[in-house]
Design an enzyme around this catalytic site. Sequence first.
Site: not given
Ligand code: SAM
Length: 288
Positions: A18, A106, A170
């Site tokens: 972040h 994020s 991410d």
């Molecule tokens: N980017 C966020 C942050 O920094 O606050 C954290 C994201 S977390 C590491 C990964 C997220 O991706 C989860 O909420 C999960 O449900 C979602 N996810 C999993 N597979 C996905 C996909 N194929 N496309 C989009 N989102 C997905």
Amino acid sequence: MNYRHAYHAGNFADVVKHVVLTRLLEYLKQKDKAFRVIDTHAGIGRYDLSSTEAQKTGEWQGGIGRLVGANLDAKAATLLAPYLEAVRALNPDGGPDGGLKKYPGSPLIARHLLRKQDRLTAIELHPDDANRLKAVFASDFQARVIELDGWLALGAHLPPKEKRGLVLIDPPFEEAGEFDRLVDGLVKAHKRWPGGIYALWYPIKDRKAVIAFRKALKQTGIPKLLDIEFEIRPASSEPSLDGSGMLVVNPPFTLEGELRLLLPTLHRLLVVGRPADWSLRWLAGEAG
Ligand code: SAM
């Protein structure tokens, strides 16, 4: 899809990711021209640090918990200000020494830094998470939440009409093959929008996989790749998140210098066991 970011929100890896996100956005804000942020794996946006999930791991205490109220030199404090302000904005009653109740994901951090001309597209595949994020941004015309596979979004939503901006990728790394998907996704996205800035998060857990990932990135021929490695402890005997990395494609010229100032401070605050270090290297371009 079992991954729940609520267990990890605000941990050391979120902090590094972040902070990098905020430095990229601050750079984009130097010009008046509008930009777009596309967050392909957005999560729920707002995390309750007193939730059962957060309490169970306590990871945030080794992350944002160590930053809030820490002694920072003037330069680091200036560079960290946009990030810490985004965190404080969600904790209006928190004191300077901590008192955090919530942590912004994020999409919330990005939204906090947008100007009125800028836009956020947040993609989330998990239906419950997408709905929660939609509720966070209800009636916010600058932020759009789409329930979609983030890897598909790299095809469908690029380039954005602003032709300026940042794509944060991410993924949860809960399934095998995520490093390969990351490389393939980047290649596809970069073909559609070579001028965009891309920030890719990855875990440092399986070192062989990380070495193979970097090799594959070099082989893509994408010309400007800055790699950030941030380890908090030596390699564990059992697989565990010993560090995290971020790969930035087309980094602003300001980023490397800013990170050379910031990473020693972040490392001093977040390191758990030594030897563990941070590094910044060009996989392609500049020095590479
Ligand atoms: N980017 C966020 C942050 O920094 O606050 C954290 C994201 S977390 C590491 C990964 C997220 O991706 C989860 O909420 C999960 O449900 C979602 N996810 C999993 N597979 C996905 C996909 N194929 N496309 C989009 N989102 C997905």
